[in-house]
Design a protein around this motif. Structure first.
Motif, PDB file in Angstrom:
ATOM      1  N   GLN A 187       8.746   3.884   4.170  1.00  0.00           N
ATOM      2  CA  GLN A 187       9.071   4.036   2.750  1.00  0.00           C
ATOM      3  C   GLN A 187       9.014   2.709   2.007  1.00  0.00           C
ATOM      4  OE1 GLN A 187      12.903   5.833   2.309  1.00  0.00           O
ATOM      5  NE2 GLN A 187      12.036   7.879   2.487  1.00  0.00           N
ATOM      6  N   LYS A 218       6.625  -2.683   3.429  1.00  0.00           N
ATOM      7  CA  LYS A 218       5.326  -2.135   3.836  1.00  0.00           C
ATOM      8  C   LYS A 218       4.153  -2.828   3.122  1.00  0.00           C
ATOM      9  CE  LYS A 218       5.406   1.712   0.582  1.00  0.00           C
ATOM     10  NZ  LYS A 218       4.475   1.240  -0.437  1.00  0.00           N
ATOM     11  N   ALA A 221       3.671  -5.979   2.263  1.00  0.00           N
ATOM     12  CA  ALA A 221       3.251  -7.190   2.987  1.00  0.00           C
ATOM     13  C   ALA A 221       2.652  -6.832   4.343  1.00  0.00           C
ATOM     14  CB  ALA A 221       4.449  -8.121   3.174  1.00  0.00           C
ATOM     15  N   ASP A 254       9.990  -0.289  -8.389  1.00  0.00           N
ATOM     16  CA  ASP A 254      10.824  -0.888  -7.349  1.00  0.00           C
ATOM     17  C   ASP A 254      11.763  -1.885  -8.019  1.00  0.00           C
ATOM     18  OD1 ASP A 254      11.839  -1.898  -5.033  1.00  0.00           O
ATOM     19  OD2 ASP A 254      10.128  -3.200  -4.625  1.00  0.00           O
TER      20      ASP A 254
HETATM   21  P1  AMP Z   1       8.052  -3.027  -0.165  1.00  0.00           P
HETATM   22  O1  AMP Z   1       8.606  -2.092   0.880  1.00  0.00           O
HETATM   23  O2  AMP Z   1       6.713  -3.511   0.182  1.00  0.00           O
HETATM   24  O3  AMP Z   1       8.128  -2.389  -1.529  1.00  0.00           O
HETATM   25  O4  AMP Z   1       9.002  -4.332  -0.223  1.00  0.00           O
HETATM   26  C1  AMP Z   1      10.333  -4.278  -0.639  1.00  0.00           C
HETATM   27  C2  AMP Z   1      10.889  -5.640  -0.993  1.00  0.00           C
HETATM   28  O5  AMP Z   1      11.082  -6.427   0.186  1.00  0.00           O
HETATM   29  C3  AMP Z   1      10.009  -6.457  -1.921  1.00  0.00           C
HETATM   30  O6  AMP Z   1      10.830  -6.954  -2.953  1.00  0.00           O
HETATM   31  C4  AMP Z   1       9.480  -7.598  -1.046  1.00  0.00           C
HETATM   32  O7  AMP Z   1       9.309  -8.778  -1.798  1.00  0.00           O
HETATM   33  C5  AMP Z   1      10.583  -7.764  -0.021  1.00  0.00           C
HETATM   34  N1  AMP Z   1      10.114  -8.228   1.316  1.00  0.00           N
HETATM   35  C6  AMP Z   1       9.028  -7.809   1.991  1.00  0.00           C
HETATM   36  N2  AMP Z   1       8.945  -8.423   3.195  1.00  0.00           N
HETATM   37  C7  AMP Z   1      10.013  -9.232   3.302  1.00  0.00           C
HETATM   38  C8  AMP Z   1      10.494 -10.122   4.324  1.00  0.00           C
HETATM   39  N3  AMP Z   1       9.844 -10.285   5.479  1.00  0.00           N
HETATM   40  N4  AMP Z   1      11.634 -10.814   4.085  1.00  0.00           N
HETATM   41  C9  AMP Z   1      12.296 -10.641   2.911  1.00  0.00           C
HETATM   42  N5  AMP Z   1      11.916  -9.828   1.912  1.00  0.00           N
HETATM   43  C10 AMP Z   1      10.783  -9.118   2.097  1.00  0.00           C
END
Ligand code: AMP
Length: 435
Positions: free
Chosen positions: A46, A51, A53, A308
């Motif tokens: 989700q 996800k 990255a 988000d």
């Molecule tokens: P997403 O699931 O891709 O929508 O990511 C959710 C949030 O988590 C976003 O704000 C990203 O910037 C953050 N994020 C993604 N990977 C990491 C990580 N390894 N460490 C810290 N924050 C992260």
């Protein structure tokens, strides 16, 4: 495990350090090596799990080694359901690629095509696009797929819910067969699996447990109320509790506009967020909401897909969402990163079956709280858990009419890709969870 151990180059690791990412999230740890190995991937994960990255980082790593883009010829394509998600994903690409010379573009409808065409001429490596606008641009020869190496389908379940199946199939038919395919979806429903059968051959499957919607830091409760009393109930709650912020979900854009004006009559300033407002206005409203300048955002579920917002204190289901998974998605927008959140649903008698489905999906009843003066004239019975609907309703669009239904795609056989990707199983013997 540090990011550098995942096979990412220094410029990417440096960008991550600048973003204060200390270590990879579980989906990143599992998905990045799979993507780097060149295999196809299906991932159940989700929003909020990191996800984005998990596919962007390995794509950057792979593309940085190849030749840079040529005019209008993209190298990676990320298909997303909404404009908001397109903007968000391409922003993430920009952040992660800060120390690389790779380029990205968010392409979506509802805005002038010219700047997008110009950017494509200048050269785009990673295109993040909604299906409709992409097909349009492809038919105008503004974009070419011959050199495409990687296809990502992000939030595949939402794209299917929104009726994009035909567009996706058309796009996939136009792509080179020898490409890597990655599919991300919150749920791996049969429809998603049908799509995967046609587009993602021999994939590695990984599943990341959903952020548990019923985890203790999201307090869920509902208020039973007659339909015609919902707007006064909302005003009452806002004024009594002096809520700092709330994202209020409503079914239709007409309903959103009406509710905003009803709130305003009672001295509460709110903004509407729906597809009837221009892209520029929506972007501004969203930015104001994130900054806290707008306290109450009344959004249609369709328009709000993909938004988000970190640290959102509460979501209100002014209209109860359908299907039950949509409830899980919605309430998952609050209570992030350990912060407390609350999810409040207004339920009237005609929502009874829907409520049964949601509570069956959660596996428990949602706590009911009474608000003095708002007891319904038509009481809502206590739900039957494990409720099975006779006829499944279809998802609605912002006007409350049915979204174009995607027919289950006929399992068209495509020739196998030139470089066969070996099947593997990274689920540690576990079947991917449904959500
Ligand atoms: P997403 O699931 O891709 O929508 O990511 C959710 C949030 O988590 C976003 O704000 C990203 O910037 C953050 N994020 C993604 N990977 C990491 C990580 N390894 N460490 C810290 N924050 C992260």
């Amino acid at each position: 495990m540090p990011f550098s151990k995942l096979g990412l180059c220094d410029p990417i690791v440096k960008a991550l350090a600048e973003l204060n990412y200390a270590s990879p999230t579980p989906i990143q740890e599992k998905a990045i090596p799979v993507v780097l190995s060149g295999e196809n991937l299906i991932a159940a994960a989700q929003t909020g799990t990191g996800k984005t990255a998990s596919f962007v980082l390995p794509i950057l790593e792979m593309l940085r080694k190849g030749e840079t883009q040529r005019k209008k010829r993209i190298r990676a394509l990320v298909l997303v359901p909404t404009r908001e998600l397109a903007i968000q994903v391409s922003k993430s690409v920009e952040q992660y690629a800060k120390h690389l010379s790779l380029t990205t573009l968010a392409m979506y409808g509802g805005v002038d095509e010219k700047p997008q065409k110009q950017k494509l001429i200048e050269g785009v490596d990673i295109l993040v696009a909604t299906p409709g606008r992409l097909l349009d641009m492809h038919s105008q020869k503004a974009v070419y797929f011959e050199e495409l190496e990687i296809l990502v389908m992000d939030e595949a379940d939402r794209m299917l819910d929104m009726g994009f199946i035909e567009s996706i199939n058309k796009i996939v038919e136009r792509l080179p067969e020898d490409r890597q395919n990655l599919l991300f979806s919150a749920t791996l429903s049969n429809k998603v699996r049908d799509l995967a059968k046609t587009a993602v051959h021999n994939p590695v499957e990984i599943a990341i447990a959903a952020r548990d919607a019923s985890k203790p830091n999201i307090e869920q409760w509902l208020i039973t109320v007659d339909k015609d009393m919902k707007s006064s109930l909302l005003s009452h709650l806002i004024q009594e509790n002096d809520w700092d912020q709330a994202l209020i979900f409503i079914e239709t854009k007409h309903g959103a506009a009406k509710l905003v004006s009803q709130l305003e009559k009672r001295g509460i300033t709110a903004e509407a967020f729906h597809s009837g407002r221009s892209q520029d206005v929506r972007a501004k409203v969203l930015a104001d909401f994130v900054a806290g300048d707008v306290k109450y955002l009344v959004a249609t579920g369709v328009a709000a897909r993909g938004i988000d917002i970190d640290e959102l204190p509460r979501v209100i289901n002014y209209d109860l969402p359908f299907p039950a998974d949509e409830y899980i998605h919605r309430i998952g927008r609050t209570g992030r990163a350990g912060a407390p959140g609350e999810a409040i649903s207004f339920v009237s008698k005609d929502n009874f079956k829907n409520l049964c489905m949601i509570e069956s999906r959660l596996g428990h009843l949602i706590e009911r709280r009474e608000v003095e003066g708002f007891a319904p004239r038509k009481p809502v019975p206590i739900s039957i858990l494990n409720y099975v609907p006779k006829h499944k309703r279809e998802p609605q669009d912002e006007e409350g009419s049915r979204l174009k239904q995607d027919k289950p795609s006929s399992p068209r056989r495509k020739p196998a890709p030139r470089h066969r990707r070996k099947p593997a199983n990274h689920t540690d013997g576990k079947k991917p969870s449904r959500d």
